[in-house]
Design a protein around this motif. Structure first.
Motif, PDB file in Angstrom:
ATOM      1  N   ARG A 193     -37.339  -1.789  60.988  1.00  0.00           N
ATOM      2  CA  ARG A 193     -36.401  -0.688  61.250  1.00  0.00           C
ATOM      3  C   ARG A 193     -34.957  -1.185  61.337  1.00  0.00           C
ATOM      4  O   ARG A 193     -34.024  -0.525  60.859  1.00  0.00           O
ATOM      5  N   THR A 194     -34.751  -2.344  61.958  1.00  0.00           N
ATOM      6  CA  THR A 194     -33.405  -2.890  62.118  1.00  0.00           C
ATOM      7  C   THR A 194     -32.979  -3.743  60.915  1.00  0.00           C
ATOM      8  O   THR A 194     -31.888  -4.311  60.915  1.00  0.00           O
ATOM      9  N   ARG A 195     -33.898  -3.840  59.932  1.00  0.00           N
ATOM     10  CA  ARG A 195     -33.642  -4.581  58.690  1.00  0.00           C
ATOM     11  C   ARG A 195     -33.296  -6.046  58.956  1.00  0.00           C
ATOM     12  O   ARG A 195     -32.455  -6.633  58.296  1.00  0.00           O
ATOM     13  N   ASP A 196     -33.986  -6.624  59.912  1.00  0.00           N
ATOM     14  CA  ASP A 196     -33.787  -8.022  60.275  1.00  0.00           C
ATOM     15  C   ASP A 196     -34.875  -8.845  59.583  1.00  0.00           C
ATOM     16  O   ASP A 196     -36.005  -8.937  60.065  1.00  0.00           O
ATOM     17  N   VAL A 197     -34.508  -9.445  58.446  1.00  0.00           N
ATOM     18  CA  VAL A 197     -35.498 -10.144  57.637  1.00  0.00           C
ATOM     19  C   VAL A 197     -36.123 -11.317  58.377  1.00  0.00           C
ATOM     20  O   VAL A 197     -37.351 -11.471  58.397  1.00  0.00           O
ATOM     21  N   LEU A 198     -35.301 -12.149  58.990  1.00  0.00           N
ATOM     22  CA  LEU A 198     -35.827 -13.328  59.678  1.00  0.00           C
ATOM     23  C   LEU A 198     -36.728 -12.939  60.839  1.00  0.00           C
ATOM     24  O   LEU A 198     -37.790 -13.538  61.046  1.00  0.00           O
TER      25      LEU A 198
END
Length: 218
Positions: A193-198
């Motif tokens: 949802r927060t588009r935090d790939v790592l």
């Protein structure tokens, strides 16, 4: 003996019956499947039984030995479990990375729905609850892989049937990881949802490793 009128002579019925017995170890790993005995016990012809066994064979829950017949497949040993874990991490981290970078966030609603249903499975396990929990967990990860939109990776992942093999351990353990697994799913969802790939890659990697560790602590 199960009466014909109570269930019908269908492959689906026989498939679910045998699958349940494999999951609760009524048919134990490595056990030879006696087709003649089962047809008498369940009161069916050999045709739906063989069709069900063929389906279970495609899912790697039974194996067919030439000139010997069917037997229940062995439980994965530590080496093969580790190999499966490594393959899952490679495939599923690729999927979440693709989802985020391509902004395919509509998958979140489906992932949430499946996770919320997992929270409702009671921790005191019957065989049906084990199958229900395993199915929901499988659907979560398959949805994630589909959203990765690489049909070749998805097909390879699907053929692993990893959740069917993992689910067989729950009967030995005596409970499902009702709190931990869906909570870890929520961490994966939040990272997407927060588009935090790592964060998403780490969440999926940790979830796969920790779920296996919990499962084998029996």
């Amino acid at each position: 003996m199960i009466k014909e009128k109570e269930r019908g002579e269908t492959t689906e019925y026989v498939y679910n019956l045998l699958k349940g017995r494999i999951f609760d170890w009524s048919l134990s790993p490595g056990e030879k499947i006696n087709i003649r005995h089962l047809t008498r016990e369940i009161n069916i012809s050999a045709i739906p039984l063989r069709e069900a066994l063929s389906r279970l064979h495609s899912e790697k829950l039974v194996v067919l030995e030439p000139n010997k017949g069917y037997r229940v497949s062995a439980i994965l040993d530590d080496y093969h479990m580790a190999q499966m874990l490594e393959a899952r991490i490679l495939m599923e981290t690729h999927a979440v990375r693709s989802i985020i970078r391509s902004n395919r966030l509509t998958i979140i609603d489906e992932l949430l729905r499946l996770t919320e249903r997992m929270f409702t499975i009671n921790s005191g396990c019957t065989n049906k609850k084990i199958l229900d929990f395993t199915h929901l967990d499988q659907q979560f990860h398959l949805a994630l892989m589909r959203a990765g939109e690489n049909p070749f990776i998805y097909e390879a992942y699907e053929k692993m049937h990893c959740h069917l093999h993992i689910g067989r351990f729950y009967h030995v353990k005596g409970e499902v990881d009702q709190k931990e697994a869906p909570s870890e799913h929520m961490n994966i969802i939040q990272a997407i949802r927060t588009r935090d790939v790592l964060r998403a890659e780490e969440a999926i990697s940790s979830h796969i490793r920790d779920s296996i560790i919990r499962l084998l602590e029996r």
